[in-house]
Design a protein around this motif. Structure first.
Motif, PDB file in Angstrom:
ATOM      1  N   ILE A 186      66.263 -31.471  25.944  1.00 30.60           N
ATOM      2  CA  ILE A 186      65.368 -32.461  26.527  1.00 30.60           C
ATOM      3  C   ILE A 186      64.710 -31.898  27.780  1.00 30.60           C
ATOM      4  O   ILE A 186      65.185 -30.933  28.386  1.00 30.60           O
ATOM      5  N   ASP A 187      63.612 -32.520  28.166  1.00 30.78           N
ATOM      6  CA  ASP A 187      62.844 -32.112  29.344  1.00 30.78           C
ATOM      7  C   ASP A 187      63.549 -32.640  30.590  1.00 30.78           C
ATOM      8  O   ASP A 187      63.617 -33.849  30.803  1.00 30.78           O
ATOM      9  N   VAL A 188      64.088 -31.746  31.413  1.00 31.72           N
ATOM     10  CA  VAL A 188      64.779 -32.122  32.646  1.00 31.72           C
ATOM     11  C   VAL A 188      64.102 -31.434  33.818  1.00 31.72           C
ATOM     12  O   VAL A 188      63.898 -30.213  33.793  1.00 31.72           O
ATOM     13  N   ARG A 189      63.764 -32.215  34.840  1.00 29.23           N
ATOM     14  CA  ARG A 189      63.087 -31.664  36.012  1.00 29.23           C
ATOM     15  C   ARG A 189      63.883 -31.992  37.273  1.00 29.23           C
ATOM     16  O   ARG A 189      64.147 -33.159  37.562  1.00 29.23           O
ATOM     17  N   TRP A 190      64.280 -30.957  37.991  1.00 25.31           N
ATOM     18  CA  TRP A 190      65.007 -31.106  39.253  1.00 25.31           C
ATOM     19  C   TRP A 190      64.009 -31.335  40.380  1.00 25.31           C
ATOM     20  O   TRP A 190      63.048 -30.582  40.542  1.00 25.31           O
ATOM     21  N   ILE A 191      64.217 -32.403  41.153  1.00 27.30           N
ATOM     22  CA  ILE A 191      63.362 -32.695  42.315  1.00 27.30           C
ATOM     23  C   ILE A 191      64.267 -32.842  43.527  1.00 27.30           C
ATOM     24  O   ILE A 191      65.127 -33.724  43.577  1.00 27.30           O
ATOM     25  N   ASP A 192      64.065 -31.985  44.521  1.00 28.38           N
ATOM     26  CA  ASP A 192      64.885 -32.001  45.726  1.00 28.38           C
ATOM     27  C   ASP A 192      64.114 -32.675  46.853  1.00 28.38           C
ATOM     28  O   ASP A 192      63.087 -32.166  47.287  1.00 28.38           O
TER      29      ASP A 192
END
Length: 248
Positions: free
Chosen positions: A237-243
């Motif tokens: 799946i499309d997973v995007r880390w945002i800090d």
């Protein structure tokens, strides 16, 4: 994939039933049943929610979610605003607290050890959340502080003799300063956590064990990111880390 499948995969990975926690683990706010894009972050703040909306996410996975023990249960003010944005965009909020600290490979303690180059010897304390091990070689507290600052992009607050040699280390990410005395009992040279409180200075001075507050956010940004990457690798799946940085 279906939200139910994602939750099953996360529960199987993190085993939340093993923990006595301060908040519900798993699905906290129900959104779309079909999951296509997941945003991961440390805390489900308004800033993270807006970032998730901007990239078209249908699910947000965090370490710090909502509905903490003893908090005001009313849906007003900041809580209302956050929930309103999630519900208006039909976004799932999934949170895992202690299970995400404790995972032996992907958890915050394990990932912090990897980032700081700590050799893990074992876990102890309440729910095995106090980890212990050692540095590859003995160095001064000041040299370690500088190295840790480079690794975490945040220079830790350290208490103790800057020129004292340290090698044996205990750690627990986040707000675990209350474990300092337990770390001292392990015979370590340094205890690492995220935050400091007033007694920590006295414990360090009177025991000779150094203390480091390396940042609650800074020490806990790695677990949820690792879990997100695991989901992307294993489930496709499309997973995007945002800090969203936090100086605390």
């Amino acid at each position: 994939m279906q939200r139910s499948e994602l939750l099953q995969a996360l529960d199987a990975l993190l085993e939340p039933w093993r923990f006595k926690d301060y908040c519900p683990n798993g699905l906290q706010v129900e959104g779309r049943a079909s999951v296509q894009r997941v945003v991961t972050g440390v805390t489900a703040s308004a800033a993270l929610i807006e970032a998730a909306i901007a990239v078209g996410a249908d699910t947000v996975l965090v370490h710090h979610g909502y509905f903490w023990k003893n908090e005001d249960p009313r849906v007003i003010g900041m809580k209302k605003s956050r929930l309103a944005r999630l519900l208006a965009h039909d976004i799932n909020l999934i949170a895992y607290h202690l299970p995400l600290d404790a995972h032996p490979v992907l958890g915050n303690n394990a990932q912090l050890a990897a980032v700081l180059g700590l050799q893990v010897h074992g876990q102890t304390g309440e729910q095995n959340l106090l980890w212990h091990g050692e540095l590859p070689e003995a160095i001064t507290l000041e040299a370690w502080r500088q190295q840790a600052g480079d690794c975490l992009q945040r220079t830790p607050l350290t208490l103790g003799n800057p020129q004292a040699l340290i090698r044996r280390v205990a750690w627990c990410t986040g707000g675990a300063q209350g474990m300092f005395a337990d770390a001292v009992a392990l015979g370590v040279d340094l205890f690492i956590t995220g935050e400091a409180s007033e007694p920590c200075a006295h414990i360090a001075a009177e025991t000779g064990v150094a203390f480091a507050a390396a940042g609650h956010h800074a020490t806990e940004r790695y677990g949820v990111r690792a879990v997100g990457q695991h989901l992307a690798d294993t489930l496709g799946i499309d997973v995007r880390w945002i800090d969203r940085d936090n100086p605390v």
